[in-house]
Scaffold this active site. Structure first.
Site, PDB file in Angstrom:
ATOM      1  N   CYS A  55       0.857  -1.189   0.000  1.00  0.00           N
ATOM      2  CA  CYS A  55       0.000   0.000   0.000  1.00  0.00           C
ATOM      3  C   CYS A  55       0.891   1.236   0.000  1.00  0.00           C
ATOM      4  O   CYS A  55       2.114   1.130   0.162  1.00  0.00           O
ATOM      5  CB  CYS A  55      -0.868  -0.004   1.257  1.00  0.00           C
ATOM      6  SG  CYS A  55       0.142  -0.034   2.755  1.00  0.00           S
ATOM      7  N   GLU A 174      -0.169  -0.503  16.085  1.00  0.00           N
ATOM      8  CA  GLU A 174      -0.926   0.693  15.691  1.00  0.00           C
ATOM      9  C   GLU A 174      -1.973   1.053  16.742  1.00  0.00           C
ATOM     10  O   GLU A 174      -2.134   2.220  17.113  1.00  0.00           O
ATOM     11  CB  GLU A 174      -1.614   0.466  14.339  1.00  0.00           C
ATOM     12  CG  GLU A 174      -2.380   1.701  13.890  1.00  0.00           C
ATOM     13  CD  GLU A 174      -3.326   1.421  12.721  1.00  0.00           C
ATOM     14  OE1 GLU A 174      -2.899   0.749  11.761  1.00  0.00           O
ATOM     15  OE2 GLU A 174      -4.476   1.875  12.782  1.00  0.00           O
ATOM     16  N   THR A 241      -6.635   0.918  11.319  1.00  0.00           N
ATOM     17  CA  THR A 241      -6.839   1.156   9.885  1.00  0.00           C
ATOM     18  C   THR A 241      -7.038  -0.107   9.058  1.00  0.00           C
ATOM     19  O   THR A 241      -7.512  -0.030   7.926  1.00  0.00           O
ATOM     20  CB  THR A 241      -5.614   1.889   9.294  1.00  0.00           C
ATOM     21  OG1 THR A 241      -4.449   1.131   9.625  1.00  0.00           O
ATOM     22  CG2 THR A 241      -5.495   3.295   9.811  1.00  0.00           C
ATOM     23  N   ASN A 311      -4.226  -6.692   8.081  1.00  0.00           N
ATOM     24  CA  ASN A 311      -5.015  -6.550   6.851  1.00  0.00           C
ATOM     25  C   ASN A 311      -5.004  -7.840   6.048  1.00  0.00           C
ATOM     26  O   ASN A 311      -5.983  -8.195   5.410  1.00  0.00           O
ATOM     27  CB  ASN A 311      -4.535  -5.340   6.036  1.00  0.00           C
ATOM     28  CG  ASN A 311      -3.259  -5.602   5.277  1.00  0.00           C
ATOM     29  OD1 ASN A 311      -3.291  -6.080   4.157  1.00  0.00           O
ATOM     30  ND2 ASN A 311      -2.107  -5.328   5.883  1.00  0.00           N
TER      31      ASN A 311
HETATM   32  S1  SF4 Z   1      -2.686   2.677   7.284  1.00  0.00           S
HETATM   33 FE1  SF4 Z   1      -1.395   0.860   7.130  1.00  0.00          FE
HETATM   34  S2  SF4 Z   1      -2.417  -0.420   5.578  1.00  0.00           S
HETATM   35 FE2  SF4 Z   1      -3.254   1.670   5.380  1.00  0.00          FE
HETATM   36  S3  SF4 Z   1      -2.010   2.682   3.808  1.00  0.00           S
HETATM   37 FE3  SF4 Z   1      -1.110   3.169   5.805  1.00  0.00          FE
HETATM   38  S4  SF4 Z   1       0.455   1.594   6.143  1.00  0.00           S
HETATM   39 FE4  SF4 Z   1      -0.895   0.862   4.514  1.00  0.00          FE
END
Ligand code: SF4
Length: 394
Positions: A55, A174, A241, A311
């Site tokens: 990502c 996170e 997220t 994810n």
């Molecule tokens: S929050 Fe995490 S999964 Fe989403 S774009 Fe950022 S690094 Fe990637």
């Protein structure tokens, strides 16, 4: 001395671009994308999800880590822990001489002003940042913008007197960082993992109840001094997220309804706020895999990504609800046409399964990968599948 913090890279993007391409790019995958995300060979068809792999946040974090090594070739460079949840990428960084503070024998207390520390894409806790600041290290902050957006929302909740209810995994870096942001603004937080946990929160919102039993259940998921009778009166919802979007929406609806049941619709806006903080990359990957399953007659799904990648685990959950699914950490898990190592959805351990690949007839495999999985691993998985299908009967 206060730390020097780099938040926008080190102006060495071009210098490391070749190395990044060598380590993570895949010409096989580029070809498959150009051919409508489909690979065909004899009896095998592989359908790739239209959004998969690195990502924007991971891309940037890995890029900054390479730039850091390039910029400080003679300095000790550390990561606070895994930069992203992919063993292959983390090993690559170790091979470049980047050390991990989570390794045995390493400690923040040993760091000094000449040391460089990279903060991961999912961020670090306020306490960790303070410690690093005290040591005077140079910091390379790769915290993803989407994570910063969650922090902005929970800080606003804290300032408005709302308790942040965070749909997330309490052990995930996170979520720990997000919770610490809430606390640093004097706010309260509670982390809920799933609907089952949310149901007991809703029960307490509606009817109150046994506070000790509640705290027995949520002690490690709540801010210090949390009092469910007081701290569930006004709630702001946030998400890690990378959670499953559909589940986050359900959790939001459950809490919203509980607040209405307790206080009435007229008090809802005063007592409940919600911001969707699932990142767009997570959302795009989840949507793409749903579309893949809908559009193609898939026989089995393979999901590639670290077992501790949130994810990736959620992509596997979506797939497993529709088709036989194998979540593998890397292409080596495809051991042979007979044998596969994978982590079943909902399990915490890897298992070895046999007889996973149909030996005859046409085979349609769906393939996706988590946001921390580089394309070269996906390309290697396709190559293995092709070899396995060739070696078995048509
Ligand atoms: S929050 Fe995490 S999964 Fe989403 S774009 Fe950022 S690094 Fe990637």
């Amino acid at each position: 001395m206060p730390s020097l913090i780099f938040r926008k890279g080190l102006d060495l993007k071009h210098a490391v671009a070749g190395m990044l391409a060598d380590n993570y790019h895949s010409s096989v995958i580029e070809r498959i994308k150009a051919e409508d995300f489909t690979f065909r060979s004899d009896r095998l068809t592989v359908h790739l999800a239209r959004e998969f792999g690195f990502c924007y946040g991971v891309d940037r974090a890995v890029d900054y880590a390479y730039q850091t090594r390039e910029r400080f070739p003679d300095r000790q460079v550390f990561l606070t822990g895994e930069i992203i949840h992919n063993p292959h990428v983390n090993e690559q960084l170790r091979a470049m001489g980047i050390r991990f503070l989570t390794d045995e024998g390493e400690s923040i207390d040993h760091l000094g002003a000449t040391d460089v520390v990279i903060l991961p894409a999912f961020g670090v806790t306020v306490a960790m940042l303070q410690k690093l600041d005290e040591r005077g290290c140079t910091l390379i902050d790769t915290t993803c913008g989407s994570v910063l957006n969650v922090w902005k929302n929970v800080r606003r909740y804290a300032e408005g007197g709302y308790t942040s209810v965070i749909h997330g995994k309490v052990w995930h870096e996170e979520t720990q960082a997000t919770a610490s942001q809430t606390a640093s603004y004097g706010g309260k937080y509670l982390v809920v993992f799933d609907q089952k946990e949310t149901e007991s929160v809703c029960e307490h919102i509606r009817h109150g109840g046994d506070t000790d039993a509640f705290m027995g259940r949520f002690r490690n998921a709540a801010s210090p001094g949390f009092d469910p009778d007081r701290d569930l009166e006004r709630i702001g919802l946030a998400n890690q997220t990378t959670m499953l979007m559909t589940e986050s929406l359900q959790i939001g609806e459950m809490i919203r309804q509980a607040v209405i049941d307790r206080y009435g619709e007229h008090e809802l806006s005063e007592r409940y706020q919600a911001f969707d903080t699932i990142c767009s990359a997570t959302q795009d990957r989840q949507d793409a895999v749903v579309a893949l399953l809908r559009e193609h007659p898939i026989d089995l799904m393979i999901v590639i990504g670290g077992y501790n990648s949130s994810n990736t685990a959620n992509l596997a959950r979506i797939c497993a609800a529709a088709r036989p699914t194998f979540h593998i950490a890397d292409p080596d898990c495809l051991v042979s046409p007979e044998e596969i190592r994978h982590r079943p959805v909902g399990s915490k351990t890897e298992v070895t399964a046999t007889g996973w690949l149909p030996r005859t007839g046409r085979l349609a495999v769906g393939l996706t990968s988590g946001a921390s999985t580089p394309d070269n691993l996906v390309g290697a998985a396709v190559a293995r599948l092709e070899t396995f299908c060739r070696s078995t009967a048509c």
